[in-house]
Structures are given as structure tokens and as C-alpha cells.
Design a protein around this motif. Sequence first.
Motif, mmCIF file in Angstrom:
data_model
loop_
_atom_site.group_PDB
_atom_site.id
_atom_site.type_symbol
_atom_site.label_atom_id
_atom_site.label_comp_id
_atom_site.label_asym_id
_atom_site.label_seq_id
_atom_site.Cartn_x
_atom_site.Cartn_y
_atom_site.Cartn_z
ATOM 1 N N GLN A 257 37.252 30.562 35.754
ATOM 2 C CA GLN A 257 38.127 31.309 36.647
ATOM 3 C C GLN A 257 39.074 32.190 35.826
ATOM 4 N N LEU A 258 39.217 33.436 36.275
ATOM 5 C CA LEU A 258 40.047 34.404 35.578
ATOM 6 C C LEU A 258 41.394 34.548 36.268
ATOM 7 N N CYS A 259 42.459 34.527 35.458
ATOM 8 C CA CYS A 259 43.793 34.920 35.899
ATOM 9 C C CYS A 259 44.235 36.085 35.025
ATOM 10 N N MET A 260 45.187 36.852 35.489
ATOM 11 C CA MET A 260 45.545 38.079 34.768
ATOM 12 C C MET A 260 46.999 38.447 35.044
ATOM 13 N N TYR B 203 42.945 33.733 30.757
ATOM 14 C CA TYR B 203 44.016 34.619 31.213
ATOM 15 C C TYR B 203 44.035 35.859 30.336
ATOM 16 N N ILE C 289 41.133 42.409 42.211
ATOM 17 C CA ILE C 289 41.508 40.992 42.286
ATOM 18 C C ILE C 289 40.796 40.337 43.466
ATOM 19 N N ILE D 166 39.361 37.035 41.343
ATOM 20 C CA ILE D 166 40.343 36.662 40.323
ATOM 21 C C ILE D 166 41.376 35.753 40.973
ATOM 22 N N ARG D 167 41.586 34.586 40.385
ATOM 23 C CA ARG D 167 42.376 33.539 41.041
ATOM 24 C C ARG D 167 43.841 33.897 41.191
ATOM 25 N N CYS E 69 47.332 36.598 39.658
ATOM 26 C CA CYS E 69 47.777 37.748 38.871
ATOM 27 C C CYS E 69 49.300 37.781 38.821
ATOM 28 N N ASN F 245 45.161 34.318 44.949
ATOM 29 C CA ASN F 245 43.974 34.716 45.704
ATOM 30 C C ASN F 245 43.268 33.466 46.234
ATOM 31 N N TYR G 133 48.189 28.692 40.417
ATOM 32 C CA TYR G 133 46.815 29.100 40.164
ATOM 33 C C TYR G 133 45.858 27.917 40.082
#
Length: 270
Positions: A10-13, A40, A55, A60-61, A63, A95, A249
Motif C-alpha cells: 500500500q502506498l502513502c504519499m 511512503y 489518489i 493510494i491509502r 496523503c 482514502n 492510514y
Amino acid sequence: MKPLIGRDTQLCMSLSARPGNFGSRFHNRLYELTGLDFVYKSFTTTDLPGAVGGIRALGIRGCAISMPFKEAVIALLDGMAPSAAAIDSVNTIVNDDGVLTGHNTDYGAVVDLVADLDRSTSFMLRGSGGMAKAVAAALRDGGFADGTIVARNEQAGRALADLYGYRWLPEPEGSAAMLINVTPLGMTGSDAGMLPFPADAIAACDIAFDVVQYPPATPFLRAAAEAGKRRITGTEVATLQALQQFVLYTGVTPSEAQVADAAAFARANS
């Protein structure tokens, strides 16, 4: 042990005009310590609607949102948590299956940091931007009634003071039990050596609170330390707000030791 990055990762940003390293280092270190399959990455953009659409579309989980996007992003979201709705400012998007909700963990961090203070504590807050709004709202909601907003911009300063029921001054006058700097004064560059409050006001206060993260020991905090005052630092704010993002998140609350490790790692490598 943290899994290798793969299709289930899972991507966070984060999105900001000038991306830094603290958030990326902090979150990725905590993923490593907790064994979570997350990664991240920090980004900047000139296309905020496109970035927020990404997102949603890419799953994307979460931000983090920094200046200058904290208010502009609101119209692109599906809802607002109370922490963001209270101040019309978003620093975190979560998200949930394509539903984007705005939060404000700056607000939550300040609430936590002042939780043990006497509500009769008077304060003088210098600044009128988005972070000043988060601090003022957290103090108002925490029951701190005796406050002064100091801002050279009369329109912005009066608006912030009136919004939360505080006084406005164009320049610091006298002192207060808690002095709060929410301006760039004390940061690197042309403002690096400047104090946000006069030396006699610092000597008369009980608590010095500086939201500036770099350098960790600003001239304001150094002066307060020399005078034996209690200090609340920008590093504490950054760590607490990032921790609250991490929990939003992942649903995981790391240990105090893990948080301390991640904060030290982020400071050393930012």
C-alpha cells in the motif's frame, strides 16, 4: 520483518510545494519497525486536481497535504473529519475505497501537546497563516480563553482573532504565560537569527512553544532554555502529527519506543 515491495504493497504519499524528508523517513521507518507492507513517498505538483484524482484512482491509502494546498484541496474531497472541518484546513487525506476524507493532524497534535496545561494559561500567538489557525483553533477548543494574536497583516490577524474570540495586536506587547511562534522567524535563511518575541517577554513567560521544525533549536527555544522555561518544539509537533497520520492510514498504533526511534531516524536523515 517488513515484506518486500510487491503488488499488495500500500502506498502513502505527501503533496507540498517544497517536499521535505521528515515525513518520508518517519513513516517508512515505522513501516520497517512494525513490519507493515506500506511505502511512503513525497511529491510536488502543479496539478492538484489531477494529483487528488490519482489518489482516488490508484487506491493510494493516504496523503499528507502541506502548503499551499491545505485549503484548495477541500473542494476535491468527499468529506471532512471534525479536525479539518473545525478550521477549514486539511493536512491529511484518507482514502477508504475511493472515498476521500480530509483530516487535520496539526490540530490534533497541538490538542495533545497542551492537554496538561491549566486552561487559565494566557497565551500570545505570533502568526496568522494556516498553521496559526490550527493552533488557535486547538487552543480555543481546549478551553484557553485568554489569548492574543500578533500579526503585522491587520486583515489576516484580526480575522483570525475574531474567528476564535481573541485579541489582535500588530506587534508583541507585554508578555503572556505561553508564547507561541507560528512564523518563519528563527528558520534558516534571512530569518535565522531573529526572535519572534522580545527578550523581556521570553524572560517573563512560563512556556515557549515554537512550531518551526528546522532548526530543532531555534533562537527562541534557545533563549527560553537559557531562561529555564518549559519548551514545546516544532519537532514534537511534526512527530505527533505524523504519528496521527500513520495511525489513520494503517490502523496500527506503534509503541512509544518505535515512535522515538522513527523520530530520531527522521531527524538524523532529513
